[in-house]
Design a protein around this motif. Structure first.
Motif, PDB file in Angstrom:
ATOM      1  N   VAL A   8       0.862  -1.181   0.000  1.00 28.62           N
ATOM      2  CA  VAL A   8       0.000   0.000   0.000  1.00 28.62           C
ATOM      3  C   VAL A   8       0.897   1.228   0.000  1.00 28.62           C
ATOM      4  CG1 VAL A   8      -1.891   1.174   1.180  1.00 28.62           C
ATOM      5  CG2 VAL A   8      -1.684  -1.324   1.341  1.00 28.62           C
ATOM      6  N   ALA A   9       0.816   2.021  -1.078  1.00 25.28           N
ATOM      7  CA  ALA A   9       1.737   3.145  -1.236  1.00 25.28           C
ATOM      8  C   ALA A   9       1.015   4.377  -1.769  1.00 25.28           C
ATOM      9  CB  ALA A   9       2.867   2.755  -2.190  1.00 25.28           C
ATOM     10  N   PRO A  10       1.526   5.568  -1.418  1.00 29.81           N
ATOM     11  CA  PRO A  10       0.900   6.790  -1.927  1.00 29.81           C
ATOM     12  C   PRO A  10       1.177   7.022  -3.412  1.00 29.81           C
ATOM     13  CG  PRO A  10       2.800   7.341  -0.573  1.00 29.81           C
ATOM     14  CD  PRO A  10       2.612   5.847  -0.483  1.00 29.81           C
ATOM     15  N   THR A  11       2.381   6.620  -3.867  1.00 31.08           N
ATOM     16  CA  THR A  11       2.750   6.831  -5.268  1.00 31.08           C
ATOM     17  C   THR A  11       3.558   5.640  -5.775  1.00 31.08           C
ATOM     18  OG1 THR A  11       4.871   7.894  -4.767  1.00 31.08           O
ATOM     19  CG2 THR A  11       2.936   9.350  -4.912  1.00 31.08           C
ATOM     20  N   VAL A  12       3.649   5.538  -7.071  1.00 37.35           N
ATOM     21  CA  VAL A  12       4.457   4.493  -7.695  1.00 37.35           C
ATOM     22  C   VAL A  12       5.918   4.671  -7.302  1.00 37.35           C
ATOM     23  CG1 VAL A  12       5.331   3.657  -9.913  1.00 37.35           C
ATOM     24  CG2 VAL A  12       2.869   4.055  -9.611  1.00 37.35           C
ATOM     25  N   VAL A  13       6.420   5.894  -7.378  1.00 37.51           N
ATOM     26  CA  VAL A  13       7.826   6.153  -7.059  1.00 37.51           C
ATOM     27  C   VAL A  13       8.134   5.755  -5.616  1.00 37.51           C
ATOM     28  CG1 VAL A  13       9.582   7.950  -6.795  1.00 37.51           C
ATOM     29  CG2 VAL A  13       8.134   7.920  -8.822  1.00 37.51           C
ATOM     30  N   LEU A  36      -1.202  -1.439  -4.197  1.00 37.57           N
ATOM     31  CA  LEU A  36      -2.392  -0.609  -4.129  1.00 37.57           C
ATOM     32  C   LEU A  36      -1.927   0.840  -4.086  1.00 37.57           C
ATOM     33  CD1 LEU A  36      -4.119  -2.691  -1.309  1.00 37.57           C
ATOM     34  CD2 LEU A  36      -4.159  -3.100  -3.774  1.00 37.57           C
ATOM     35  N   ILE A  37      -2.211   1.580  -5.142  1.00 37.77           N
ATOM     36  CA  ILE A  37      -1.664   2.926  -5.317  1.00 37.77           C
ATOM     37  C   ILE A  37      -2.737   3.986  -5.077  1.00 37.77           C
ATOM     38  CG2 ILE A  37      -0.677   4.517  -7.043  1.00 37.77           C
ATOM     39  CD1 ILE A  37       1.288   2.515  -6.044  1.00 37.77           C
ATOM     40  N   ALA A  38      -2.363   5.026  -4.308  1.00 39.54           N
ATOM     41  CA  ALA A  38      -3.291   6.093  -3.975  1.00 39.54           C
ATOM     42  C   ALA A  38      -3.315   7.200  -5.025  1.00 39.54           C
ATOM     43  CB  ALA A  38      -2.935   6.684  -2.610  1.00 39.54           C
ATOM     44  N   SER A  39      -2.404   7.194  -5.980  1.00 43.47           N
ATOM     45  CA  SER A  39      -2.349   8.263  -6.984  1.00 43.47           C
ATOM     46  C   SER A  39      -2.557   7.692  -8.379  1.00 43.47           C
ATOM     47  CB  SER A  39      -0.999   8.974  -6.910  1.00 43.47           C
ATOM     48  OG  SER A  39       0.033   8.078  -7.259  1.00 43.47           O
ATOM     49  N   THR A  53      -1.265  -4.153 -10.111  1.00 43.00           N
ATOM     50  CA  THR A  53      -1.630  -2.891  -9.468  1.00 43.00           C
ATOM     51  C   THR A  53      -3.143  -2.756  -9.368  1.00 43.00           C
ATOM     52  OG1 THR A  53      -1.511  -1.749 -11.596  1.00 43.00           O
ATOM     53  CG2 THR A  53       0.453  -1.660 -10.209  1.00 43.00           C
ATOM     54  N   LEU A  54      -3.576  -2.068  -8.322  1.00 41.62           N
ATOM     55  CA  LEU A  54      -4.982  -1.728  -8.133  1.00 41.62           C
ATOM     56  C   LEU A  54      -5.061  -0.340  -7.528  1.00 41.62           C
ATOM     57  CD1 LEU A  54      -6.445  -5.011  -6.559  1.00 41.62           C
ATOM     58  CD2 LEU A  54      -6.882  -4.128  -8.868  1.00 41.62           C
ATOM     59  N   ASP A  55      -6.192   0.310  -7.726  1.00 38.78           N
ATOM     60  CA  ASP A  55      -6.458   1.611  -7.137  1.00 38.78           C
ATOM     61  C   ASP A  55      -6.751   1.423  -5.648  1.00 38.78           C
ATOM     62  OD1 ASP A  55      -7.308   4.485  -7.100  1.00 38.78           O
ATOM     63  OD2 ASP A  55      -9.231   3.527  -6.627  1.00 38.78           O
ATOM     64  N   LEU A  56      -6.025   2.125  -4.789  1.00 36.52           N
ATOM     65  CA  LEU A  56      -6.169   1.968  -3.345  1.00 36.52           C
ATOM     66  C   LEU A  56      -7.584   2.280  -2.877  1.00 36.52           C
ATOM     67  CD1 LEU A  56      -5.096   1.475  -0.497  1.00 36.52           C
ATOM     68  CD2 LEU A  56      -4.293   3.850  -0.487  1.00 36.52           C
ATOM     69  N   GLN A  57      -8.167   3.345  -3.377  1.00 38.99           N
ATOM     70  CA  GLN A  57      -9.494   3.754  -2.913  1.00 38.99           C
ATOM     71  C   GLN A  57     -10.533   2.664  -3.145  1.00 38.99           C
ATOM     72  OE1 GLN A  57     -10.113   6.578  -1.148  1.00 38.99           O
ATOM     73  NE2 GLN A  57     -12.077   5.617  -0.787  1.00 38.99           N
ATOM     74  N   ARG A  84      -8.669   4.619   7.536  1.00 36.04           N
ATOM     75  CA  ARG A  84      -8.952   3.201   7.295  1.00 36.04           C
ATOM     76  C   ARG A  84      -7.664   2.405   7.137  1.00 36.04           C
ATOM     77  NH1 ARG A  84     -12.910   3.598   2.300  1.00 36.04           N
ATOM     78  NH2 ARG A  84     -11.274   5.091   1.777  1.00 36.04           N
ATOM     79  N   VAL A  85      -6.635   3.015   6.566  1.00 34.54           N
ATOM     80  CA  VAL A  85      -5.354   2.321   6.388  1.00 34.54           C
ATOM     81  C   VAL A  85      -4.778   1.963   7.758  1.00 34.54           C
ATOM     82  CG1 VAL A  85      -2.992   2.518   5.529  1.00 34.54           C
ATOM     83  CG2 VAL A  85      -4.891   3.411   4.156  1.00 34.54           C
ATOM     84  N   LEU A  86      -4.746   2.937   8.664  1.00 35.80           N
ATOM     85  CA  LEU A  86      -4.228   2.675  10.012  1.00 35.80           C
ATOM     86  C   LEU A  86      -5.085   1.634  10.725  1.00 35.80           C
ATOM     87  CD1 LEU A  86      -2.275   3.207  12.309  1.00 35.80           C
ATOM     88  CD2 LEU A  86      -3.651   5.217  12.927  1.00 35.80           C
ATOM     89  N   GLN A  87      -6.393   1.702  10.578  1.00 39.90           N
ATOM     90  CA  GLN A  87      -7.266   0.739  11.232  1.00 39.90           C
ATOM     91  C   GLN A  87      -7.007  -0.678  10.723  1.00 39.90           C
ATOM     92  OE1 GLN A  87      -9.244   1.346  13.928  1.00 39.90           O
ATOM     93  NE2 GLN A  87      -9.282  -0.876  13.957  1.00 39.90           N
ATOM     94  N   HIS A  88      -6.806  -0.843   9.421  1.00 45.89           N
ATOM     95  CA  HIS A  88      -6.524  -2.172   8.874  1.00 45.89           C
ATOM     96  C   HIS A  88      -5.176  -2.696   9.370  1.00 45.89           C
ATOM     97  CE1 HIS A  88     -10.111  -2.319   6.550  1.00 45.89           C
ATOM     98  NE2 HIS A  88      -9.769  -1.328   5.741  1.00 45.89           N
ATOM     99  N   VAL A  89      -4.194  -1.813   9.515  1.00 52.07           N
ATOM    100  CA  VAL A  89      -2.895  -2.228  10.053  1.00 52.07           C
ATOM    101  C   VAL A  89      -3.042  -2.644  11.513  1.00 52.07           C
ATOM    102  CG1 VAL A  89      -0.590  -1.393  10.711  1.00 52.07           C
ATOM    103  CG2 VAL A  89      -1.476  -0.960   8.412  1.00 52.07           C
ATOM    104  N   ARG A  90      -3.767  -1.860  12.290  1.00 52.70           N
ATOM    105  CA  ARG A  90      -4.014  -2.226  13.699  1.00 52.70           C
ATOM    106  C   ARG A  90      -4.680  -3.600  13.792  1.00 52.70           C
ATOM    107  NH1 ARG A  90      -6.932   3.016  14.783  1.00 52.70           N
ATOM    108  NH2 ARG A  90      -5.329   4.469  15.355  1.00 52.70           N
ATOM    109  N   ASN A  91      -5.718  -3.806  12.985  1.00 58.96           N
ATOM    110  CA  ASN A  91      -6.435  -5.091  12.997  1.00 58.96           C
ATOM    111  C   ASN A  91      -5.498  -6.242  12.653  1.00 58.96           C
ATOM    112  OD1 ASN A  91      -8.770  -3.706  13.618  1.00 58.96           O
ATOM    113  ND2 ASN A  91      -9.608  -3.819  11.545  1.00 58.96           N
ATOM    114  N   ALA A  92      -4.666  -6.061  11.632  1.00 53.45           N
ATOM    115  CA  ALA A  92      -3.740  -7.130  11.224  1.00 53.45           C
ATOM    116  C   ALA A  92      -2.749  -7.442  12.329  1.00 53.45           C
ATOM    117  CB  ALA A  92      -3.016  -6.728   9.938  1.00 53.45           C
ATOM    118  N   LEU A  93      -2.229  -6.412  12.997  1.00 53.38           N
ATOM    119  CA  LEU A  93      -1.284  -6.636  14.096  1.00 53.38           C
ATOM    120  C   LEU A  93      -1.964  -7.329  15.278  1.00 53.38           C
ATOM    121  CD1 LEU A  93       0.708  -3.286  14.000  1.00 53.38           C
ATOM    122  CD2 LEU A  93       1.647  -5.569  13.594  1.00 53.38           C
TER     123      LEU A  93
END
Length: 167
Positions: A8-13, A36-39, A53-57, A84-93
């Motif tokens: 899960v990343a904000p950009t490809v770079v 999963l890309i946010a841009s 690749t998939l669209d993060l949203q 939601r990203v932080l919540q999914h990370v919390r749940n996974a941990l």
């Protein structure tokens, strides 16, 4: 069944710079890797690494219906952008069934005790493909790919034999 890694990343770079060698090495080890890309970036650099690749949203909107991967890797920058990203990370941990790997400088303090420093030493092929992917993204670091990538990782005793504790 093949192992799955969702990145899960904000950009490809950002994905290529911070985890590109690990992405490539996991693909070559037979993993299904989806970024999963946010841009709305050019996705070609990730395809060079062998990732889907998939669209993060759209994935966040349908998260519960998506099969859970064995590993999820997340850029810490996204925690501020979408709770939601932080919540999914919390749940996974909390559940302990998914390895969680993070990169970036701004980790929420609540996650500090749940993750430890880890590193992935890139294969020679991963360094070459990461360099090519960075060049395709017009990144100035394409000529100087490091031999390892560093992360923060939860649940070290898992399928992640390629991540070792950083000293």
């Amino acid at each position: 069944m093949r192992y799955r890694l969702d990145v899960v990343a904000p950009t490809v770079v950002d994905a290529v710079r911070c985890a590109g060698g690990w992405i490539y090495d996991r693909v070559m080890a037979g993993w299904d890797v989806t970024v999963l890309i946010a841009s709305q970036d050019d996705l070609r650099p990730l395809h060079i690494l062998g990732a889907q690749t998939l669209d993060l949203q759209s994935v966040l909107d349908e998260w519960e219906d998506r099969p859970h991967p064995q590993t999820v890797a997340v850029a810490a920058d996204l925690f501020d952008r979408d709770p939601r990203v932080l919540q999914h990370v919390r749940n996974a941990l909390d559940q302990g069934a998914t390895e969680v790997t993070l990169w970036g400088e701004r980790l929420p303090a609540e996650l500090d005790d749940s993750v430890d420093a880890a590193a992935h030493h890139l294969s020679a092929a991963a360094r070459a493909f990461k360099s090519r992917a960075l060049a395709a993204a017009n990144d100035p670091g394409a000529d100087s790919v490091d031999v390892s990538e560093t992360f923060r990782c939860g649940m070290m005793a898992s399928v992640a034999a390629d991540l070792i504790p950083a000293s």
